[in-house]
Motif scaffolding. Structure first.
Motif, PDB file in Angstrom:
ATOM      1  N   VAL A 234     -17.430  61.334   3.875  1.00 29.52           N
ATOM      2  CA  VAL A 234     -17.033  59.963   3.526  1.00 29.52           C
ATOM      3  C   VAL A 234     -17.196  59.679   2.041  1.00 29.52           C
ATOM      4  O   VAL A 234     -16.645  58.698   1.542  1.00 29.52           O
ATOM      5  CB  VAL A 234     -17.836  58.930   4.351  1.00 29.52           C
ATOM      6  N   HIS A 248     -19.716  53.981  -0.570  1.00 31.18           N
ATOM      7  CA  HIS A 248     -19.538  53.898   0.882  1.00 31.18           C
ATOM      8  C   HIS A 248     -20.762  53.250   1.530  1.00 31.18           C
ATOM      9  O   HIS A 248     -21.899  53.597   1.197  1.00 31.18           O
ATOM     10  CB  HIS A 248     -19.326  55.291   1.479  1.00 31.18           C
ATOM     11  N   CYS A 287     -11.745  53.825  11.113  1.00 33.98           N
ATOM     12  CA  CYS A 287     -12.901  54.375  10.400  1.00 33.98           C
ATOM     13  C   CYS A 287     -14.003  54.700  11.402  1.00 33.98           C
ATOM     14  O   CYS A 287     -14.361  53.866  12.234  1.00 33.98           O
ATOM     15  CB  CYS A 287     -13.406  53.369   9.359  1.00 33.98           C
ATOM     16  N   ARG A 288     -14.556  55.871  11.319  1.00 35.55           N
ATOM     17  CA  ARG A 288     -15.558  56.301  12.291  1.00 35.55           C
ATOM     18  C   ARG A 288     -16.859  55.517  12.169  1.00 35.55           C
ATOM     19  O   ARG A 288     -17.639  55.456  13.104  1.00 35.55           O
ATOM     20  CB  ARG A 288     -15.825  57.799  12.112  1.00 35.55           C
ATOM     21  N   HIS A 290     -16.977  52.232  11.433  1.00 39.90           N
ATOM     22  CA  HIS A 290     -16.763  50.774  11.544  1.00 39.90           C
ATOM     23  C   HIS A 290     -17.569  50.102  12.666  1.00 39.90           C
ATOM     24  O   HIS A 290     -17.954  48.936  12.514  1.00 39.90           O
ATOM     25  CB  HIS A 290     -15.261  50.465  11.690  1.00 39.90           C
ATOM     26  N   CYS A 293     -20.778  49.370  10.782  1.00 39.63           N
ATOM     27  CA  CYS A 293     -20.702  48.933   9.388  1.00 39.63           C
ATOM     28  C   CYS A 293     -20.794  47.408   9.265  1.00 39.63           C
ATOM     29  O   CYS A 293     -20.029  46.682   9.914  1.00 39.63           O
ATOM     30  CB  CYS A 293     -19.402  49.410   8.758  1.00 39.63           C
ATOM     31  N   CYS A 300     -10.304  48.201   9.600  1.00 42.88           N
ATOM     32  CA  CYS A 300     -11.187  49.358   9.754  1.00 42.88           C
ATOM     33  C   CYS A 300     -11.139  49.934  11.170  1.00 42.88           C
ATOM     34  O   CYS A 300     -11.382  51.120  11.373  1.00 42.88           O
ATOM     35  CB  CYS A 300     -12.624  48.983   9.395  1.00 42.88           C
ATOM     36  N   GLU A 304      -7.664  54.974   9.946  1.00 40.06           N
ATOM     37  CA  GLU A 304      -8.712  55.815   9.360  1.00 40.06           C
ATOM     38  C   GLU A 304      -8.492  55.935   7.860  1.00 40.06           C
ATOM     39  O   GLU A 304      -7.392  56.280   7.405  1.00 40.06           O
ATOM     40  CB  GLU A 304      -8.698  57.203   9.998  1.00 40.06           C
ATOM     41  N   PRO A 305      -9.503  55.655   7.050  1.00 39.65           N
ATOM     42  CA  PRO A 305      -9.326  55.716   5.595  1.00 39.65           C
ATOM     43  C   PRO A 305      -9.266  57.154   5.098  1.00 39.65           C
ATOM     44  O   PRO A 305      -9.909  58.052   5.651  1.00 39.65           O
ATOM     45  CB  PRO A 305     -10.570  54.997   5.059  1.00 39.65           C
ATOM     46  N   ALA A 317     -14.061  57.457   1.129  1.00 39.09           N
ATOM     47  CA  ALA A 317     -13.174  57.108   2.239  1.00 39.09           C
ATOM     48  C   ALA A 317     -13.601  55.749   2.792  1.00 39.09           C
ATOM     49  O   ALA A 317     -14.457  55.670   3.678  1.00 39.09           O
ATOM     50  CB  ALA A 317     -13.217  58.176   3.323  1.00 39.09           C
ATOM     51  N   CYS A 318     -13.060  54.679   2.232  1.00 37.28           N
ATOM     52  CA  CYS A 318     -13.397  53.318   2.673  1.00 37.28           C
ATOM     53  C   CYS A 318     -12.246  52.393   2.318  1.00 37.28           C
ATOM     54  O   CYS A 318     -11.689  52.461   1.218  1.00 37.28           O
ATOM     55  CB  CYS A 318     -14.692  52.845   1.994  1.00 37.28           C
ATOM     56  N   HIS A 319     -11.877  51.506   3.276  1.00 34.51           N
ATOM     57  CA  HIS A 319     -10.792  50.552   3.041  1.00 34.51           C
ATOM     58  C   HIS A 319     -11.185  49.449   2.061  1.00 34.51           C
ATOM     59  O   HIS A 319     -10.319  48.776   1.521  1.00 34.51           O
ATOM     60  CB  HIS A 319     -10.358  49.909   4.367  1.00 34.51           C
TER      61      HIS A 319
END
Length: 344
Positions: A234, A248, A287-288, A290, A293, A300, A304-305, A317-319
């Motif tokens: 990530v 992240h 996103c795995r 989310h 988070c 999310c 997947e970002p 790897a984050c929106h």
């Protein structure tokens, strides 16, 4: 500079069957599209909580697990495609040190026999020359002639791990994969082993892939860090950049949870995440991270970002890059780690 090791979209899935009458195939996505590279002479730290897939990455690079897909290039050679006759040369140039030294050593073999075996297999030395090389290697890891004929049970945990390290370096490899090499040792011994590894790297020009769940140990050892969560990387960045400017939320939670023996730590607000990691059998959509988070939005859970380069080799790897600031906690903890009371 061409990297010594380059991992490209590496995947490792395990397929299991469940049920008696109607057997159902279960796919465990332990590693699901991991990419990174390591330059010669540097240490790449791979960090994540238990079940993130970091150990599976190491074992797949060693070809102890056959990858489901993806490529692993070692010194420009695709080791996923090399014939069996050339695998012996690859194994001479790449070694591994496992987490539990006692389990990785044969209780029926003496220290000498452990170190003599790789010399015989690769036809490096025999007889007196082999014994000289064994004693020289033991001295490099802080052991002596008196340990040569001892069995693993006659050694302390730290001495066992020194033997495992000696076995890993006796063939003078280019790359060593260190799979949590200090996590089973007493706290008083951990620093000695870590400093030993740093000294050996400097003296022998070694390259390390250092795997750990401890972000602070990773910081001490690594030039660059990759953060894994549920089979995916990530975030990747240079060590100082990651700690000062992590992006992240998962990376921030790892640092926030680090046990720091300093009274100032109590005044810092911890980032709290919900629940436990999802199962690699039933990976959430989008996103795995989310479901846990604190910054997750509707997007999310849908998409997947992808890893995005935000400059200087720092990829995330984050929106919500640029929308949230997760590094304030990191800067506070970092200021304690480096002994500064001023948080900039």
């Amino acid at each position: 500079m061409n990297p010594l090791l380059e991992v490209v979209n590496l995947k490792k899935y395990f397929v299991h069957s469940r049920g008696i009458l109607f057997r159902k195939k279960i796919v465990v996505k332990a590693v699901d599209g991991v990419s990174f590279s390591i330059n010669r002479g540097e240490t790449f730290g791979l960090v994540g909580e238990s079940g993130s897939g970091k150990t599976t990455v190491g074992l797949t690079i060693l070809m102890l697990y056959k990858p489901t897909s993806g490529k692993v290039f070692f010194d420009g050679m695709d080791i996923t495609e090399i014939p069996r006759r050339k695998m012996k040369e690859f194994r001479r140039r790449v070694s591994v040190v496992f987490q539990d030294p006692y389990s990785s050593l044969n209780p029926r073999m003496t220290v000498r026999q452990h170190l003599l075996r790789p010399l015989k297999i690769h036809k490096i030395a025999s007889g007196e020359k082999a014994d000289e090389l064994i004693i020289e290697t033991l001295r490099k890891v802080g052991l002596g002639v008196e340990h040569v004929h001892r069995y693993p049970h006659q050694l302390s945990g730290g001495q066992q791990q020194r033997v495992a390290i000696a076995r890993a370096i006796i063939l003078r490899p280019d790359l060593i994969i260190l799979d949590e090499p200090t996590s089973s040792l007493d706290v008083s011994v951990r620093a000695q082993i870590l400093n030993l590894l740093l000294d050996l790297q400097k003296d022998m020009g070694l390259t390390y892939l250092f795997i750990s769940h401890d972000l602070l140990t990773i910081r001490h050892m690594s030039d660059k860090i990759g953060v894994m969560y549920l089979g995916k990387i990530v975030e990747i960045a240079e060590t100082d950049e990651l700690f000062k400017n992590m992006k992240h939320p998962y990376t921030a939670t790892l640092l926030s949870a680090a046990p720091i023996p300093d009274p100032r730590r109590k005044s810092l607000k911890k980032m709290i995440i919900r629940g436990e990691p999802s199962s690699p059998i039933n990976i959430p959509k989008g996103c795995r991270f989310h479901p846990r988070c604190p910054y997750a939005i509707e997007k999310c859970s849908r998409k997947e970002p992808s890893l995005v380069d935000i400059g200087g080799g720092h990829v995330v790897a984050c929106h919500r890059i640029g929308e949230i600031d997760v590094s304030s906690e990191a800067r506070a903890v970092w200021s304690i780690l480096i002994g500064s009371r001023q948080v900039k």
